[in-house]
Design a protein around this motif. Structure first.
Motif, PDB file in Angstrom:
ATOM      1  N   SER A 122       4.249  -3.082  -6.606  1.00 32.57           N
ATOM      2  CA  SER A 122       4.430  -2.740  -5.193  1.00 32.57           C
ATOM      3  C   SER A 122       4.582  -3.992  -4.331  1.00 32.57           C
ATOM      4  CB  SER A 122       3.243  -1.908  -4.699  1.00 32.57           C
ATOM      5  OG  SER A 122       3.146  -0.715  -5.425  1.00 32.57           O
ATOM      6  N   LEU A 123       3.748  -4.992  -4.588  1.00 27.18           N
ATOM      7  CA  LEU A 123       3.862  -6.262  -3.866  1.00 27.18           C
ATOM      8  C   LEU A 123       5.186  -6.936  -4.190  1.00 27.18           C
ATOM      9  CD1 LEU A 123       2.772  -8.540  -2.079  1.00 27.18           C
ATOM     10  CD2 LEU A 123       1.609  -9.442  -4.116  1.00 27.18           C
ATOM     11  N   TYR A 124       5.530  -6.968  -5.464  1.00 24.02           N
ATOM     12  CA  TYR A 124       6.791  -7.564  -5.911  1.00 24.02           C
ATOM     13  C   TYR A 124       7.970  -6.916  -5.193  1.00 24.02           C
ATOM     14  CZ  TYR A 124      10.755  -8.154  -9.135  1.00 24.02           C
ATOM     15  OH  TYR A 124      11.985  -8.389  -9.695  1.00 24.02           O
ATOM     16  N   VAL A 135       0.836  -1.210   0.000  1.00 22.37           N
ATOM     17  CA  VAL A 135       0.000   0.000   0.000  1.00 22.37           C
ATOM     18  C   VAL A 135       0.869   1.259   0.000  1.00 22.37           C
ATOM     19  CG1 VAL A 135      -1.663   1.331   1.370  1.00 22.37           C
ATOM     20  CG2 VAL A 135      -1.998  -1.125   1.052  1.00 22.37           C
ATOM     21  N   VAL A 136       1.909   1.268   0.825  1.00 20.06           N
ATOM     22  CA  VAL A 136       2.785   2.449   0.891  1.00 20.06           C
ATOM     23  C   VAL A 136       3.484   2.675  -0.441  1.00 20.06           C
ATOM     24  CG1 VAL A 136       4.869   3.405   1.958  1.00 20.06           C
ATOM     25  CG2 VAL A 136       3.090   2.374   3.387  1.00 20.06           C
ATOM     26  N   TYR A 137       4.062   1.634  -1.017  1.00 19.50           N
ATOM     27  CA  TYR A 137       4.761   1.807  -2.298  1.00 19.50           C
ATOM     28  C   TYR A 137       3.808   2.212  -3.412  1.00 19.50           C
ATOM     29  CZ  TYR A 137       8.998  -0.039  -0.211  1.00 19.50           C
ATOM     30  OH  TYR A 137      10.105  -0.217   0.587  1.00 19.50           O
ATOM     31  N   GLY A 159       3.733   5.453  -6.607  1.00 21.73           N
ATOM     32  CA  GLY A 159       2.825   5.431  -7.754  1.00 21.73           C
ATOM     33  C   GLY A 159       2.954   4.177  -8.609  1.00 21.73           C
ATOM     34  N   TRP A 160       3.509   3.120  -8.022  1.00 21.85           N
ATOM     35  CA  TRP A 160       3.666   1.869  -8.758  1.00 21.85           C
ATOM     36  C   TRP A 160       2.336   1.130  -8.844  1.00 21.85           C
ATOM     37  CZ3 TRP A 160       8.403   0.160  -5.411  1.00 21.85           C
ATOM     38  CH2 TRP A 160       9.536   0.876  -5.802  1.00 21.85           C
ATOM     39  N   ARG A 161       2.240   0.221  -9.814  1.00 17.91           N
ATOM     40  CA  ARG A 161       1.072  -0.657  -9.906  1.00 17.91           C
ATOM     41  C   ARG A 161       1.065  -1.566  -8.681  1.00 17.91           C
ATOM     42  NH1 ARG A 161       1.077  -4.297 -14.667  1.00 17.91           N
ATOM     43  NH2 ARG A 161       3.156  -4.734 -13.873  1.00 17.91           N
TER      44      ARG A 161
END
Length: 129
Positions: free
Chosen positions: A36-38, A23-25, A30-32
């Motif tokens: 962000s999870l990756y 969520v933070v990333y 602004g990543w997908r």
């Protein structure tokens, strides 16, 4: 494994940490969502391919804190998992159930006896030098 309180606690902490990082990333960089999870997983497992990196100051500061806190949580999870499997193996051996990694069929007592014999043999060999 989820019935064990310590394992369950670390498992939930790992899920929360990965979700929080994702969520933070997503919000800060602004990543997908998948990126962000990756990045969260790659960072906490210390793999760090380098294909993604935070560019904002907030993202960089968050990553520093995320690594220190998240790595501790992840290591606790790995430790709790290992401890669970170790206890399961000891229980199986004490009941005479063969090890799932090797099929020795030895009970815990037989394994202890073999270890002590190996130690004595090693000590005798060293004493003859």
């Amino acid at each position: 494994m989820l019935k064990q309180p310590e394992f369950r606690s670390f498992f939930l902490l790992v899920l929360f940490t990965l979700t929080f990082g994702t969520v933070v990333y997503h919000s800060v960089e602004g990543w997908r969502w998948i990126d962000s999870l990756y990045f969260s997983v790659i960072t906490l497992t210390t793999i760090g391919y380098g294909d993604l990196a935070p560019v904002t100051d907030i993202g960089k500061i968050f990553t520093i804190l995320y690594v220190f806190v998240g790595l501790g949580i992840l290591l606790g999870f790995v430790n709790a998992s290992g401890e669970y499997f170790r206890k399961q193996q000891i229980e199986r051996m004490s009941r005479g159930i063969p090890n799932f990694l090797w099929d020795s069929g030895n009970t815990l007592e037989e394994t202890e006896r073999d270890i002590l014999e190996n130690i004595r043999d090693h000590e005798e060999e060293e004493g003859s030098w």
